[in-house]
Design an enzyme around this catalytic site. Structure first.
Site, PDB file in Angstrom:
ATOM      1  N   LYS A   1       0.827  -1.215   0.000  1.00  0.00           N
ATOM      2  CA  LYS A   1       0.000   0.000   0.000  1.00  0.00           C
ATOM      3  C   LYS A   1       0.865   1.271   0.000  1.00  0.00           C
ATOM      4  CE  LYS A   1      -4.115  -1.890   0.066  1.00  0.00           C
ATOM      5  NZ  LYS A   1      -3.901  -3.279  -0.364  1.00  0.00           N
TER       6      LYS A   1
HETATM    7  C1  LIG Z   1     -10.012  -2.504  -1.414  1.00  0.00           C
HETATM    8  C2  LIG Z   1      -9.401  -3.197  -0.233  1.00  0.00           C
HETATM    9  N1  LIG Z   1     -10.098  -3.280   0.901  1.00  0.00           N
HETATM   10  C3  LIG Z   1      -9.586  -3.879   1.988  1.00  0.00           C
HETATM   11  C4  LIG Z   1      -8.328  -4.432   1.979  1.00  0.00           C
HETATM   12  C5  LIG Z   1      -7.835  -5.121   3.192  1.00  0.00           C
HETATM   13  O1  LIG Z   1      -6.678  -4.540   3.701  1.00  0.00           O
HETATM   14  P1  LIG Z   1      -5.778  -5.317   4.736  1.00  0.00           P
HETATM   15  O2  LIG Z   1      -4.890  -6.243   3.980  1.00  0.00           O
HETATM   16  O3  LIG Z   1      -4.993  -4.235   5.447  1.00  0.00           O
HETATM   17  O4  LIG Z   1      -6.684  -6.027   5.665  1.00  0.00           O
HETATM   18  C6  LIG Z   1      -7.551  -4.364   0.826  1.00  0.00           C
HETATM   19  C7  LIG Z   1      -6.207  -4.953   0.804  1.00  0.00           C
HETATM   20  O5  LIG Z   1      -5.611  -5.232  -0.184  1.00  0.00           O
HETATM   21  C8  LIG Z   1      -8.106  -3.728  -0.320  1.00  0.00           C
HETATM   22  O6  LIG Z   1      -7.404  -3.652  -1.450  1.00  0.00           O
END
Ligand SMILES: Cc1ncc(COP(=O)(O)O)c(C=O)c1O
Length: 397
Positions: free
Chosen positions: A198
């Site tokens: 990210k």
């Molecule tokens: C659109 C979206 N929502 C939620 C998430 C979840 O993030 P995390 O991996 O920090 O739980 C991601 C992760 O890639 C994502 O791309």
């Protein structure tokens, strides 16, 4: 600048030992020093650096009550719980997202309802949201896909007219703004991800920016087993402190080791954004003559976070399928990704909710054609030219 069409004609664009990893985080000496400091001071778990990271993040966004957690998935899950939704409630989200947006709704015990996307922006289509509202609908989770702001004026209008809570999935959208207002500050909760790929990377990590203090306090308690506020201080230098368990919570807290990285990542957020903007513009001009679908033009009144650069591979136009395009890029030793197959294409959701991918035709088409190329701030100009050459070769151009 190298001329990509006239150099490196024999063999793959890059050698195997220089494989360009997709989404490799830009970690610098400050992050390493800060992690070493945490290792040496012995406070590895949730501690003062998490508190500092929360305040730094709040200052960056200029709004809200921050609660750092161990993922955006946790942030989404706890936001839904803190809003008071569960069994019998419906939550509308997009058919074009990472599975965790939908899983968070399911983990909260609520029922996910999908809306199709606008084929240009790839963001949730407000008209599709409006069409799916029932008496059981409680919330909308828009995802600012790839870092492009959703049409928040229309979505907030729909939410307000129907008494719905908005929880923004800002996993791609830390730097995003819509008509001057930062993403994550429209709804009651904004949920952010600091996963390794990210724009701000802490390995794993997430944060909720809550509108109200009460909800933020509940999320803090739910994120650490349901233990009373500040239980993380119980082994600190003020001596042992009793805590009480006030509800059955989760183990979702962020560690100081993660915050140590995040504090310095946040300091470079704008310079990294500028570098990704430069790469975005270079790709857009370099691919203008190719038979690929390129990201829609940027809206002049919004700020894109440039998290993902996606191209659409239409087999009829390009002469090869998206999956063969993926393989060709890998053979050139360029890392690529797919963001995402549409949610109803996954068997679990089809079997559990009876969703038919064909009922979400825009998300289905995008999910079958999309391919993401590297757009990290640590790419050198040569890396960027290698990506361009690999894409052009794969298109036979
Ligand atoms: C659109 C979206 N929502 C939620 C998430 C979840 O993030 P995390 O991996 O920090 O739980 C991601 C992760 O890639 C994502 O791309």
């Amino acid at each position: 600048m190298l001329n990509p069409t006239t150099t490196k004609t024999a063999g793959p664009v890059r050698s195997k030992d220089r494989f360009l990893v997709f989404g490799k985080p830009a970690i610098e000496a400050d992050e390493i020093r800060e992690v070493v400091d945490s290792l040496q001071n012995g406070w590895l778990g949730t501690g003062p650096k998490v508190a500092r990271f929360e305040q730094d993040f709040r200052r960056y966004k200029g709004w809200g009550q921050p609660v750092a957690l161990n993922s955006c998935t946790a942030a989404l899950h706890l936001s839904i719980l803190a809003a008071g939704y569960g069994p019998g409630d419906e939550v509308i989200t997009t058919a074009m997202t990472f599975c965790s947006t939908v899983n968070a709704i399911i983990h909260a015990g609520a029922t996910p309802v999908l809306a199709d996307i606008d084929p240009d922006t790839m963001n949730i289509d407000p008209a599709q949201v409006a069409a799916r509202i029932t008496p059981r609908t409680k919330a909308i989770i828009p995802v600012h896909f790839a870092g492009r702001a959703c049409r928040m004026d229309e979505l907030m209008g729909i939410a307000n007219a129907n008494g719905l809570t908005v929880i923004e999935d800002c996993a791609h959208a830390i730097e995003t703004a819509y008509r001057g207002q930062p993403a994550g500050t429209f709804g009651r909760f904004g949920c952010f991800s600091f996963y390794a790929t990210k724009n701000v990377a802490t390995g794993e990590g997430g944060l909720v920016l809550a509108r109200d203090e009460e909800a933020a306090a509940r999320i803090k308690v739910l994120g650490l087993h349901g233990m009373t506020k500040d239980a993380w201080k119980r082994f600190g230098d003020e001596g042992y402190r009793h805590y009480q368990v006030v509800e059955c919570g989760f183990k979702y807290n962020m560690m100081d080791l993660q915050a140590a990285i995040g504090i310095h990542q946040l300091k470079r957020i704008e310079s990294n954004w500028l570098r990704r903007q430069e790469i975005w513009q270079r790709y857009t001009s370099a691919f203008a003559d190719l038979p690929l679908g390129l990201p829609a033009a940027l809206e002049s009144d919004s700020r894109h976070a440039y998290h993902l650069y996606t191209v659409l591979v239409d087999e009829q136009k390009v002469g090869l399928s998206r999956d063969r395009f993926l393989s060709a890029m890998t053979a050139e030793n360029i890392g690529v990704g797919v963001h995402y197959q549409s949610i109803p294409e996954h068997p679990y959701y089809r079997q559990t909710f009876g969703w038919n991918p064909e009922d979400y035709p825009q998300a289905l088409r995008v999910g079958r054609q999309t391919l993401s190329i590297p757009i990290a701030p640590n790419l050198t100009d040569e890396d960027v030219e290698d990506v361009i050459l690999a894409v052009r070769r794969t298109c036979n151009c």
